[in-house]
Design an enzyme around this catalytic site. Structure first.
Site, mmCIF file in Angstrom:
data_model
loop_
_atom_site.group_PDB
_atom_site.id
_atom_site.type_symbol
_atom_site.label_atom_id
_atom_site.label_comp_id
_atom_site.label_asym_id
_atom_site.label_seq_id
_atom_site.Cartn_x
_atom_site.Cartn_y
_atom_site.Cartn_z
ATOM 1 N N GLY A 126 0.833 -1.203 0.000
ATOM 2 C CA GLY A 126 0.000 0.000 0.000
ATOM 3 C C GLY A 126 0.864 1.247 0.000
ATOM 4 O O GLY A 126 1.816 1.341 0.772
ATOM 5 N N PHE A 169 -13.912 20.806 14.728
ATOM 6 C CA PHE A 169 -14.329 19.567 14.081
ATOM 7 C C PHE A 169 -15.225 18.778 15.021
ATOM 8 O O PHE A 169 -15.219 18.996 16.224
ATOM 9 C CB PHE A 169 -13.109 18.746 13.655
ATOM 10 C CG PHE A 169 -13.161 18.326 12.205
ATOM 11 C CD1 PHE A 169 -13.031 19.272 11.202
ATOM 12 C CD2 PHE A 169 -13.348 17.004 11.841
ATOM 13 C CE1 PHE A 169 -13.083 18.906 9.859
ATOM 14 C CE2 PHE A 169 -13.400 16.630 10.499
ATOM 15 C CZ PHE A 169 -13.269 17.575 9.513
ATOM 16 N N GLN A 223 -17.890 3.017 10.641
ATOM 17 C CA GLN A 223 -18.358 4.397 10.767
ATOM 18 C C GLN A 223 -19.203 4.823 9.580
ATOM 19 O O GLN A 223 -18.779 4.715 8.433
ATOM 20 C CB GLN A 223 -17.170 5.348 10.871
ATOM 21 C CG GLN A 223 -17.606 6.803 10.974
ATOM 22 C CD GLN A 223 -16.515 7.690 11.531
ATOM 23 O OE1 GLN A 223 -15.594 8.075 10.838
ATOM 24 N NE2 GLN A 223 -16.608 7.993 12.811
ATOM 25 N N HIS A 282 -20.625 8.119 7.941
ATOM 26 C CA HIS A 282 -20.469 9.571 7.953
ATOM 27 C C HIS A 282 -21.842 10.175 7.695
ATOM 28 O O HIS A 282 -22.542 9.728 6.785
ATOM 29 C CB HIS A 282 -19.473 9.981 6.863
ATOM 30 C CG HIS A 282 -19.006 11.396 6.974
ATOM 31 N ND1 HIS A 282 -19.837 12.467 6.720
ATOM 32 C CD2 HIS A 282 -17.807 11.922 7.326
ATOM 33 C CE1 HIS A 282 -19.144 13.586 6.907
ATOM 34 N NE2 HIS A 282 -17.914 13.293 7.280
ATOM 35 N N LEU A 331 -18.500 12.200 -0.340
ATOM 36 C CA LEU A 331 -18.469 12.794 0.992
ATOM 37 C C LEU A 331 -18.560 14.313 0.934
ATOM 38 O O LEU A 331 -17.856 14.960 0.162
ATOM 39 C CB LEU A 331 -17.147 12.400 1.655
ATOM 40 C CG LEU A 331 -16.859 13.043 3.011
ATOM 41 C CD1 LEU A 331 -17.679 12.376 4.078
ATOM 42 C CD2 LEU A 331 -15.384 12.942 3.343
ATOM 43 N N GLU A 373 -17.116 17.101 7.002
ATOM 44 C CA GLU A 373 -17.562 17.633 8.286
ATOM 45 C C GLU A 373 -17.212 19.108 8.425
ATOM 46 O O GLU A 373 -17.857 19.852 9.152
ATOM 47 C CB GLU A 373 -16.834 16.829 9.372
ATOM 48 C CG GLU A 373 -17.428 16.905 10.727
ATOM 49 C CD GLU A 373 -16.993 15.691 11.555
ATOM 50 O OE1 GLU A 373 -17.317 14.565 11.159
ATOM 51 O OE2 GLU A 373 -16.333 15.887 12.578
ATOM 52 N N ARG A 401 -19.805 11.463 14.814
ATOM 53 C CA ARG A 401 -20.447 10.927 13.615
ATOM 54 C C ARG A 401 -21.451 9.816 13.902
ATOM 55 O O ARG A 401 -22.490 9.731 13.253
ATOM 56 C CB ARG A 401 -19.374 10.415 12.656
ATOM 57 C CG ARG A 401 -18.563 11.537 12.073
ATOM 58 C CD ARG A 401 -17.394 11.046 11.260
ATOM 59 N NE ARG A 401 -16.686 12.182 10.692
ATOM 60 C CZ ARG A 401 -15.550 12.076 9.999
ATOM 61 N NH1 ARG A 401 -15.000 10.898 9.806
ATOM 62 N NH2 ARG A 401 -14.970 13.146 9.516
ATOM 63 N N HIS A 418 -18.142 5.031 5.754
ATOM 64 C CA HIS A 418 -16.992 5.913 5.545
ATOM 65 C C HIS A 418 -15.675 5.337 6.029
ATOM 66 O O HIS A 418 -14.642 5.531 5.413
ATOM 67 C CB HIS A 418 -17.269 7.228 6.281
ATOM 68 C CG HIS A 418 -16.221 8.269 6.086
ATOM 69 N ND1 HIS A 418 -15.831 8.691 4.838
ATOM 70 C CD2 HIS A 418 -15.484 8.993 6.970
ATOM 71 C CE1 HIS A 418 -14.888 9.619 4.963
ATOM 72 N NE2 HIS A 418 -14.642 9.812 6.231
ATOM 73 N N ARG A 460 -14.603 6.652 15.535
ATOM 74 C CA ARG A 460 -13.493 7.572 15.326
ATOM 75 C C ARG A 460 -13.996 9.009 15.227
ATOM 76 O O ARG A 460 -15.048 9.262 14.645
ATOM 77 C CB ARG A 460 -12.765 7.218 14.024
ATOM 78 C CG ARG A 460 -11.656 8.169 13.662
ATOM 79 C CD ARG A 460 -10.933 7.736 12.418
ATOM 80 N NE ARG A 460 -11.721 7.870 11.203
ATOM 81 C CZ ARG A 460 -11.870 9.010 10.518
ATOM 82 N NH1 ARG A 460 -11.296 10.121 10.936
ATOM 83 N NH2 ARG A 460 -12.598 9.046 9.423
ATOM 84 N N SER A 505 -11.097 13.872 11.630
ATOM 85 C CA SER A 505 -9.767 14.503 11.623
ATOM 86 C C SER A 505 -8.751 13.784 12.514
ATOM 87 O O SER A 505 -7.644 14.249 12.667
ATOM 88 C CB SER A 505 -9.798 16.006 11.935
ATOM 89 O OG SER A 505 -9.958 16.282 13.307
ATOM 90 N N SER A 512 -8.033 10.491 11.701
ATOM 91 C CA SER A 512 -7.455 9.409 10.896
ATOM 92 C C SER A 512 -6.218 9.863 10.132
ATOM 93 O O SER A 512 -5.291 9.079 9.938
ATOM 94 C CB SER A 512 -8.480 8.819 9.935
ATOM 95 O OG SER A 512 -8.792 9.741 8.925
#
Lengths: 135, 581, 248
Positions: free
Chosen positions: B13, B118, B232, B234, B244, B247, B287, B355, B390, B393, B395
């Site tokens: 990755g 946030f 999660q 969103h 998306l 937020e 969220r 999300h 979570r 902001s 992640s």
């Protein structure tokens, strides 16, 4: 510098056609702008011939003027004039792209950069017209 | 056909976590040879889609403890608190490092880094680059990574198997997508940075590449997954596309309103409606609670019927064109381009959308999994700092902090290992034969890859959505079992080697089926409601039995088995999650 | 509105074909569908062998650039209904070698990008303990536009110079070099000068300007290149007139 490992398979590369510039109007416009340099050359050559005729005396100059009045030369000059104007307009419109002038931290709008070019052109044209038409 | 190569540390990755880890390794020990193996060119990775920002304490009125508390309470006390403390401490350093590498963070008038509010955060601490934060972070990391000689990229290589020998991960087998060649890449340590698995659901913000590859690779190799029941939603995705709407649209002052134009969140224990945004309140709640409020609002018949199901409205009109254009330009661009709506003049229809995965490969604070030589960082991993939900902001800094940690730890581990033995070569040959036989030669199959994928996505949405029940989950488990069986009978239209994207899809679907099963199993066995995991048959939180992480492993016959691991509680004993005061 | 539209997709398979050919497929014409949705419909329901790249389908990952009716487009941001009644011609990006169907080889760009040194270069690295490099909103604004490049390669597909001369560095690589040159934190413009002012660099550009026109993110690479021509000329003049060090 980092490197990468790839074993690309056989790929197909299309040959760019000789007439690629006919495919889309922006490309054609670009080619016309480039070709307008021939018109510029033509006017330079013509001016040199004119000076040469002038230096060789009144008779020669009269002959040169007569040559200028020939329909073929007139039409050639009309076409050249069109190309020169085309070149000037497209070039002035592109000028703001090349010049990112910043005043007080803000970028000067394109219009303000193009405008002086047009203004200078106008002033020069008026001056020439005045000199030519005065007589 | 089989090609071999060898490196010290191998990243699977090339998104934010992978690139951060690669740079960390190159800087820890420039002699180590690092490989970044990615199924897309690294700058295409899904980090690119993150919009709103990255949390890191920098203001004088803020403190690390407050960030930790917001994170822990936001995660409904399922976060490991020692990990969270390390995370909040290192987040600002990592964000600053990115600034030094050229990330174009938005600024205050005096030239310092600017922060914005946030969701779920009590203080302003979210760094942002307008509303394309992930894009700028990823491109900064990618462009910076280009300068290191030690890094070798394997662009568009898809990892099909981890090579495990002597109880230690010793490399991977990868399919070069363009040529169809199989490459066996041995390494002394492997770090999984493949991101989440949002594509197991149909309606998601996640890119098509988010198929849980790393989770499935680890799971199949014997490393457990953790907290897979926590998905999660969103609260603000565009209908149909699932795109998306960040937020940040709400943190800049946007309202969520129902069909009557009423700011309905005030009816769900999230505070009172104030004209200006209030931190940890209303639209700036967490969220999970906002997405759950949407479902309740739908049940009361107060949502708006759209062509793609019920929606509510996100109202940004009162912010004015200037704020929208400077702080939320991408939001406007997306609305104009995909919904033909200008948020300056019109309300934007939105609904909750899958999300992010709180769960993932079980790791310690240095990204190490229980399987020797295997590390994980970013969304693919579960440390856990995100617990049951979570905060927005967290992640982006997470992938930096734990990408760097995993990179350093893997570098140290690799320095002490010798190169893999011959066993690995034989395994790679077996894997090549498996791919060839099962996907490219076998005749007589009848199932289409896309059919199985669509049925899986529908199953997950119906059985493991915002609200689940024992009944829905059991139905889901049965259906997934059936799909696993049917997958054995797939038949590909495409049997060629060059750029076989259908083969890629098939391999991704097989990964997703495994991941989906682990999610359903964890959800089924957690008979309580916590954070993003809401059981209609067990609506209350149960700290007595479930203040624990789910650890799910694959048994011999392929079925998932769940065990539990205590949560590390240090300074913040479990309490009630209070928002809006 | 008609209920279906015809796609004419360019197909090429190196294991089988000498040259690309066209395949026609009928797909539903839905108001909300982008060209990419139509391609996915074909792949999922009709013909699994069709190959193309895509990922985020929100115009930010840069994967799904293709020629749509002869113009380079992000297919995730191009509505099918804009081409009704059709047919819609979909071809791989111009000027790149085609690997298969709609997939092109962009590895050349990655090499050119690396050569442009697209990273922050400092004479002295500031330690983290000293905090951030200060940068005002105006200083940010100077390079911000050029930092928006998503590497989607539409500009290369639109650039006839790159088509005729594959050695040309191309719009995006130069724009990204200029992005760092203009960054108030960067001190590496001298290191990029040689690469950029090489004949395969900025001077290859004849200012067709189409790169800027097709850019989905308003990056204006043509502007970046012309501005850099001005800078390079000034540097050359300085080193010519002041050989004792004016070029610095």
């Amino acid at each position: 510098m980092s490197s990468s490992i790839q074993h690309p398979p056989r790929s197909y590369r299309r040959r760019v056609s000789t007439y690629w510039w006919l495919g889309r109007w922006p490309y054609l416009k670009f080619i016309l702008r480039e070709l307008s340099s021939i018109s510029v050359t033509w006017f330079v050559v013509q001016t040199l011939l004119q000076i040469s005729a002038l230096s060789r005396g009144p008779t020669q100059y009269m002959e040169f003027e007569a040559w200028l009045r020939r329909p073929i030369v007139l039409s050639l000059n009309a076409v050249s004039f069109f190309f020169i104007v085309f070149h000037a307009v497209t070039w002035f419109n592109l000028a703001p792209k090349a010049m990112a002038i910043r005043v007080g931290g803000k970028r000067v709008p394109s219009l303000l950069i193009a405008a002086p070019n047009y203004l200078a052109w106008l002033v020069a044209s008026v001056a020439v017209a005045w000199i030519v038409l005065r007589g | 056909m089989l090609d071999f190569s060898s490196h010290d540390v191998l990243l699977v990755g090339g998104g934010g976590a992978g690139l951060r880890a690669a740079i960390a390794i190159a800087e820890t020990d420039p002699k180590l040879r690092v490989a970044v193996v990615s199924k897309v060119y690294p700058m295409r990775s899904h980090t690119v889609s993150a919009e709103g920002g990255a949390a890191g304490v920098i203001r004088r009125d803020d403190s690390l403890d407050e960030h930790a508390y917001d994170t822990i309470s936001g995660g409904d006390w399922l976060c490991d608190q020692d990990d969270v403390e390390a995370f909040v401490k290192e987040a600002p350093e990592e964000l600053l490092r990115l600034e030094h590498w050229g990330c174009p963070w938005s600024r205050e008038a005096d030239g310092h880094i600017a922060v914005r509010p946030f969701g779920g955060m009590k203080k302003m601490r979210t760094w942002f680059a307008a509303d394309k934060t992930g894009f700028h972070m990823l491109h900064t990391l990618f462009q910076t990574s280009l300068k290191y000689n030690a890094i070798t990229r394997y662009d568009e290589f898809f990892v099909t198997k981890l090579l495990v020998d002597d109880d230690r991960v010793q490399g991977v087998v990868a399919l070069e997508l363009m040529s169809g060649k199989i490459q066996a890449i041995s390494a002394k340590a492997v770090i999984l940075c493949t991101g989440g698995c949002g594509r197991v659901f149909r309606f998601t913000t996640n890119a098509s590449i988010k198929s849980g590859d790393g989770m499935a690779l680890a799971y199949r190799a014997g490393a457990p997954l953790k907290d897979m029941e926590f998905v999660q939603y969103h609260p603000t995705g565009l209908p149909f596309t699932g795109i998306l709407i960040t937020e940040a649209a709400r943190s800049e002052g946007g309202y969520l309103v129902n069909k009557d134009g009423y700011r309905y969140l005030q009816d769900y224990n999230l505070g009172t409606a104030q004209p200006k945004p209030v931190l940890r309140s209303m639209e700036l709640g967490p969220r999970d609670r906002l997405s759950q409020a949407f479902v309740k609002e739908y049940e009361r018949g107060r949502t708006i019927d759209g062509p793609y199901g019920p929606v509510v409205h996100l109202d940004l009109r009162h912010l004015g064109e200037k704020v929208i254009c400077t702080k939320l330009p991408f939001v406007r661009e997306l609305c104009l381009k995909y919904e033909n709506i200008d948020p300056v003049n019109e309300m934007v229809p939105v609904r909750p959308v899958v999300h992010y995965m709180m769960g993932g490969v079980h790791t310690d604070i240095n990204g190490a999994t229980p399987l020797k030589g295997l590390y994980a960082a970013g969304e693919v991993a579960c440390v856990s700092i995100n617990g049951a939900n979570r905060l927005g902001s967290n992640s982006l800094p997470e992938l930096l902090v734990f990408g760097a940690r995993a990179g350093r730890a893997a570098a140290m581990f690799a320095a002490e290992q010798i190169l893999p033995g011959r066993q690995v070569r034989a395994q790679a040959l077996d894997e090549e034969a498996r791919l060839e036989e099962h996907f490219l030669q076998e005749e007589g199959g009848r199932e289409r890859v896309s059919t199985i994928r669509e049925e899986m996505q529908k199953t997950m949405e119906e059985s493991a959505g915002i609200y689940r029940s024992g009944e829905s989950l059991r139905r889901g488990a049965d259906k997934l079992h059936e799909l696993q069986e049917r997958f054995r009978c797939i038949s590909l239209d495409d049997r060629s080697r060059t750029c076989n994207t259908e083969l890629l899809s098939a391999l991704e679907v097989s990964y997703m089926l495994d991941v989906a099963e682990s999610m359903i199993q964890c959800a089924l066995q957690r008979t309580e409601s916590r954070g993003a995991h809401q059981r209609t048959d067990y609506p209350a939180r149960n700290d007595e039995n479930f203040l624990v992480h789910s650890l799910v492993s694959r048994t011999q016959d392929g079925a998932p088995r769940v065990k539990y691991l205590p949560v590390s509680i240090t300074r913040w004993p479990p309490g009630e999650r209070i928002y809006g005061t | 509105m008609a209920e279906a539209i015809t796609l004419e997709v360019t197909r090429y398979h190196p294991e089988r074909d000498e040259e690309p050919s066209l395949q026609s497929d009928e797909v539903p014409l839905r108001k909300e569908w982008v060209v990419l949705d139509a391609l996915n419909y074909v792949k999922d329901k009709v013909d699994g062998t069709l190959s193309f790249r895509w990922s985020c389908r929100m115009g930010i990952c840069g994967s799904c650039g293709m020629m749509v009716n002869g113009a380079p487009k992000l297919t995730c941001a191009t509505f099918l209904s804009d081409y009704a009644p059709g047919p819609v011609r979909i071809a791989p990006l111009d000027n790149f070698p085609v690997i298969r169907d709609l997939v092109v080889d962009i590895s050349d760009f990655l090499i050119k990008l690396s050569r442009a040194k697209p990273w922050l270069i400092r004479k002295r690295e500031k330690p983290l303990s000293e905090g951030e490099y200060l940068q005002t909103a105006d200083e940010l604004d100077t390079y911000k536009q050029f930092s928006m490049c998503i590497n989607c390669m539409l500009c290369y597909a639109a650039c006839p110079v790159y088509g005729l001369d594959p050695l040309f560095s191309g719009p995006a690589a130069i724009a990204l070099a200029q992005r760092y040159n203009l960054d108030s934190r960067d001190e590496g413009s001298n290191q990029r000068l040689d690469i950029l002012s090489h004949s395969d660099g900025i001077w290859g550009c004849t200012f067709v300007g189409e790169c800027t026109e097709v850019c989905p993110k308003n990056v204006d690479p043509a502007g970046a290149i012309q501005q850099y021509k001005l800078t390079a000329t000034k540097e050359w003049m300085k080193s010519f007139l002041m050989p004792w060090g004016g070029g610095e």
